[in-house]
Write a protein that holds these residues in place. Structure first.
Motif, short mmCIF file in Angstrom:
data_model
loop_
_atom_site.label_atom_id
_atom_site.label_comp_id
_atom_site.label_asym_id
_atom_site.label_seq_id
_atom_site.Cartn_x
_atom_site.Cartn_y
_atom_site.Cartn_z
N UNK A 185 64.04 90.33 63.36
CA UNK A 185 64.57 90.17 61.99
C UNK A 185 66.06 89.79 62.04
N UNK A 186 66.81 90.40 62.94
CA UNK A 186 68.23 90.08 63.06
C UNK A 186 68.42 88.64 63.54
N UNK A 187 67.59 88.21 64.47
CA UNK A 187 67.68 86.83 64.97
C UNK A 187 67.35 85.85 63.84
N UNK A 217 74.16 73.40 56.24
CA UNK A 217 73.70 72.57 55.13
C UNK A 217 74.48 72.82 53.84
N UNK A 218 75.45 73.74 53.86
CA UNK A 218 76.25 74.03 52.67
C UNK A 218 77.21 72.90 52.37
N UNK A 219 77.72 72.93 51.19
CA UNK A 219 78.75 71.95 50.80
C UNK A 219 79.93 72.08 51.74
N UNK A 220 80.68 71.01 51.90
CA UNK A 220 81.84 71.08 52.79
C UNK A 220 82.85 72.09 52.26
N UNK A 221 83.65 72.58 53.16
CA UNK A 221 84.61 73.62 52.82
C UNK A 221 84.42 74.78 53.78
N UNK A 222 85.25 75.76 53.66
CA UNK A 222 85.18 76.90 54.57
C UNK A 222 84.02 77.79 54.19
N UNK A 223 83.21 78.12 55.19
CA UNK A 223 82.12 79.06 54.98
C UNK A 223 82.69 80.47 54.99
N UNK A 224 82.08 81.36 54.22
CA UNK A 224 82.58 82.74 54.23
C UNK A 224 82.38 83.38 55.60
N UNK A 242 69.04 81.83 59.96
CA UNK A 242 69.05 81.41 58.56
C UNK A 242 70.48 81.20 58.07
N UNK A 243 71.37 82.12 58.43
CA UNK A 243 72.77 81.99 58.03
C UNK A 243 73.41 80.76 58.65
#
Length: 144
Positions: free
Chosen positions: A101-103, A115-122, A108-109
Motif C-alpha cells: 500500500x505504501x509503494x 502529470x500536474x500543472x507546471x510549478x512547484x509540487x507540494x 501514485x504521488x
C-alpha cells in the motif's frame, strides 16, 4: 574502489542517516520496505565527499537496521547528483499489505506530480524533495 568504512566523514554521515532510513519505512511495516533518495547539486555532492562516499554512508546506516540493500548513485543527471538506497529484504507476509500500500501511494504521488500543472509540487512525506532537505539538515548537524 576505495573503502570508506573507516573514513570519519562516512561514519558521521551514516550516523546521521540511521534515523532518516528508519523513518523511510512505512508505518506499521516492521522496519521493512524502506527506500531513500536524495538529489543534490553536483558541487554539493562533491563537497560531501562524492557519490561513492554518500553511497557507502547509506549502506553503513542501512546495515545498522539489518537492511539488505541496493544503492545507486549518479553524478551529472538532469537533477544533479542522485543517490538512492532501497531495502531489498523479503517482506514477511504479516507486513506485505502495508508495504504494498505504501509503494502504491508513493507511485501514485509520483505520477500525480509528473502529470500536474507546471510549478512547484507540494513537499510531502516520503518525497525526494523532503528526503533531500532532511539529508542536508542531518549531514550539516553531524558536521558541527
Amino acid at each position: 574502489m576505495a573503502s570508506y568504512t573507516k573514513d570519519p566523514r562516512c561514519i558521521a554521515m551514516a550516523e546521521a542517516m540511521v534515523p532518516l532510513l528508519r523513518r523511510a519505512c512505512p508505518e506499521g511495516a516492521g522496519g521493512y520496505g524502506g527506500s531513500y533518495q536524495v538529489n543534490l547539486d553536483d558541487e554539493e555532492a562533491v563537497g560531501l565527499g562524492g557519490v561513492e562516499l554518500i553511497r557507502a554512508a547509506m549502506r553503513k546506516a542501512a546495515r545498522q537496521l539489518d537492511w539488505k540493500v541496493e544503492t545507486i548513485g549518479w553524478i551529472g543527471t538532469r537533477f544533479g547528483t542522485m543517490v538512492a538506497i532501497q531495502d531489498r529484504r523479503e517482506v514477511p507476509e504479516a507486513y506485505r499489505a502495508v508495504v504494498d500500500a505504501a509503494m502504491y501511494e508513493r507511485m501514485s504521488a509520483a505520477v500525480a506530480g509528473v502529470s500536474a500543472e507546471s510549478g512547484e509540487a507540494p513537499v510531502q512525506r516520503g518525497s525526494v524533495a523532503l528526503m533531500t532537505q532532511e539529508f542536508r539538515a542531518a549531514v550539516a548537524e553531524a558536521r558541527t
